[in-house]
Design a protein around this motif. Structure first.
Motif, PDB file in Angstrom:
ATOM      1  N   PHE A   1      -5.008   3.457  -2.093  1.00 18.20           N
ATOM      2  CA  PHE A   1      -4.461   3.346  -0.480  1.00 18.20           C
ATOM      3  C   PHE A   1      -4.877   3.175   0.148  1.00 18.20           C
ATOM      4  O   PHE A   1      -6.139   3.232   0.287  1.00 18.20           O
ATOM      5  CB  PHE A   1      -4.296   5.402  -0.952  1.00 18.20           C
ATOM      6  N   SER A   2      -4.132   2.579   1.479  1.00 18.19           N
ATOM      7  CA  SER A   2      -5.033   2.135   2.248  1.00 18.19           C
ATOM      8  C   SER A   2      -4.195   2.775   3.137  1.00 18.19           C
ATOM      9  O   SER A   2      -3.526   3.522   3.808  1.00 18.19           O
ATOM     10  CB  SER A   2      -5.019   0.546   2.273  1.00 18.19           C
TER      11      SER A   2
ATOM     12  N   SER B   1       0.140   1.061  -2.482  1.00 12.29           N
ATOM     13  CA  SER B   1       0.502   0.025  -3.041  1.00 12.29           C
ATOM     14  C   SER B   1       0.477  -0.069  -4.454  1.00 12.29           C
ATOM     15  O   SER B   1      -0.547   0.579  -4.918  1.00 12.29           O
ATOM     16  CB  SER B   1       0.285  -0.893  -2.150  1.00 12.29           C
ATOM     17  N   LYS B   2       1.763   0.158  -4.742  1.00  9.28           N
ATOM     18  CA  LYS B   2       1.302  -0.338  -6.102  1.00  9.28           C
ATOM     19  C   LYS B   2       0.088  -1.415  -6.758  1.00  9.28           C
ATOM     20  O   LYS B   2       0.728  -2.929  -6.843  1.00  9.28           O
ATOM     21  CB  LYS B   2       2.598  -0.838  -7.425  1.00  9.28           C
TER      22      LYS B   2
ATOM     23  N   ALA C   1     -11.050  11.940  -3.995  1.00 13.10           N
ATOM     24  CA  ALA C   1     -12.133  10.908  -3.383  1.00 13.10           C
ATOM     25  C   ALA C   1     -12.209  10.490  -2.458  1.00 13.10           C
ATOM     26  O   ALA C   1     -11.664  11.244  -1.439  1.00 13.10           O
ATOM     27  CB  ALA C   1     -11.245   9.499  -3.427  1.00 13.10           C
ATOM     28  N   TYR C   2     -13.049   9.682  -1.781  1.00  5.42           N
ATOM     29  CA  TYR C   2     -13.721   9.934  -0.468  1.00  5.42           C
ATOM     30  C   TYR C   2     -13.874   8.176  -0.110  1.00  5.42           C
ATOM     31  O   TYR C   2     -13.983   7.318  -0.085  1.00  5.42           O
ATOM     32  CB  TYR C   2     -15.904  10.330  -0.641  1.00  5.42           C
ATOM     33  N   ASP C   3     -13.493   8.171   1.378  1.00  3.29           N
ATOM     34  CA  ASP C   3     -13.463   6.834   1.669  1.00  3.29           C
ATOM     35  C   ASP C   3     -14.732   6.778   2.895  1.00  3.29           C
ATOM     36  O   ASP C   3     -14.415   6.826   3.623  1.00  3.29           O
ATOM     37  CB  ASP C   3     -11.712   6.994   2.613  1.00  3.29           C
TER      38      ASP C   3
ATOM     39  N   ALA D   1      -7.363  14.481  -1.366  1.00  2.00           N
ATOM     40  CA  ALA D   1      -7.087  15.506  -2.930  1.00  2.00           C
ATOM     41  C   ALA D   1      -5.709  14.327  -2.679  1.00  2.00           C
ATOM     42  O   ALA D   1      -4.781  14.539  -2.343  1.00  2.00           O
ATOM     43  CB  ALA D   1      -7.139  16.443  -2.623  1.00  2.00           C
ATOM     44  N   PHE D   2      -5.387  15.048  -4.083  1.00  2.00           N
ATOM     45  CA  PHE D   2      -4.053  13.839  -4.897  1.00  2.00           C
ATOM     46  C   PHE D   2      -3.567  14.179  -6.241  1.00  2.00           C
ATOM     47  O   PHE D   2      -3.658  14.725  -7.244  1.00  2.00           O
ATOM     48  CB  PHE D   2      -3.763  11.896  -4.753  1.00  2.00           C
TER      49      PHE D   2
END
Length: 276
Positions: free
Chosen positions: A3-4, A9-10, A237-239, A247-248
């Motif tokens: 994830f951006s 994107s795969k 995850a933290y960016d 959160a996903f």
């Protein structure tokens, strides 16, 4: 998948991707900044894996499969990256498929090319489904919760907090304040700008939760997360570039989800970004 900002994107699987699995542990490999390290997972109803895979430049490679020493096959292990020492530390998990147990309580360390089993004088009890996050400013790995169920089926939620000191290779329990019960299947990450371990969701007392907590080295103050439905087995995850915690997915009461949320615990804010 990667994830951006504003898009998924795969990631190309390469020539030899891992087989389908769940309950694998994966972190960034601090010994090589462009690698992700993945260990284990349950690959079928009755099989668990002891494979170590690395992902770099959109290609998977099998690092170790049959050259000991390495951790025994397992799923649900807790794994954290220690960038200060260039190591990955793995704890616990379940050595056999769900429902047959027992959980594990061993500690292993990856140095970028090989595994070594550590022998600390004391350590957390055997468990699976715990979270394990590196607190950089304090140079400690923080492990919380997990299930101690001897059959590796469902939750016997632990409310223990332990810290791992990689320099001395020792575990120490933390008498953490302000926590209202154990957790299993929860998610956690380290929010660097706030200097806190951030935790969300999971199972507690037989039900899914949606509350959040932050750990400052002494206490777990509670942070409400409005709008985000109760769930377990999700990702957090933290960016560091944006300071945003994401959160996903996870398991909800109505089934699995693929929604993505932006979370700001201090502001008691959660905003859904995507659902496919």
């Amino acid at each position: 998948w990667a994830f951006s900002p504003n898009a998924w994107s795969k990631v190309v699987d390469g020539d030899a991707p891992p087989s389908a699995r769940f309950g694998a542990a994966m972190v960034g490999d601090p010994a090589a900044s462009d690698y992700l390290l993945m260990f284990g997972g349950q690959t079928s109803y009755s099989q668990v894996s002891s494979e170590t895979f690395r992902l770099a430049a959109s290609n998977w490679s099998l690092s170790l499969s049959s050259s000991p020493p390495f951790p025994t096959a397992r799923f649900g292990a807790a794994m954290m990256a220690d960038p200060d020492r260039g190591r990955v530390v793995l704890f616990g998990g379940c050595s056999v498929a769900r429902g047959t147990g027992p959980p594990l309580g061993d500690t292993w360390e990856w140095n970028g090319s090989a595994w070594t089993q550590l022998s600390p004088a004391s350590s957390p009890s055997a468990r699976y489904g715990a979270v394990f996050v590196y607190d950089g400013p304090r140079r400690r790995g923080v492990l919380f919760g997990g299930s101690t169920n001897p059959t590796c089926w469902g939750g016997v939620e632990s409310g223990e907090t332990w810290e791992f000191d990689g320099t001395t290779e020792t575990w120490a329990p933390v008498a953490a304040e302000s926590f209202d019960g154990g957790r299993f299947g929860h998610a956690a990450t380290f929010a660097a700008r706030r200097g806190r371990v951030v935790m969300h969701g999971g199972w507690s007392d037989g039900g899914q939760t949606s509350d959040g907590f932050e750990f400052d080295g002494r206490a777990w103050p509670k942070r409400d997360v409005p709008n985000l439905l109760p769930r377990d087995s999700h990702g957090l995850a933290y960016d560091p570039s944006s300071g945003i915690t994401y959160a996903f997915g996870g398991n909800l009461s109505g089934g699995s989800s693929n929604d993505l949320w932006e979370i700001k615990l201090q502001q008691k804010f959660a905003q859904q970004l995507f659902q496919f």
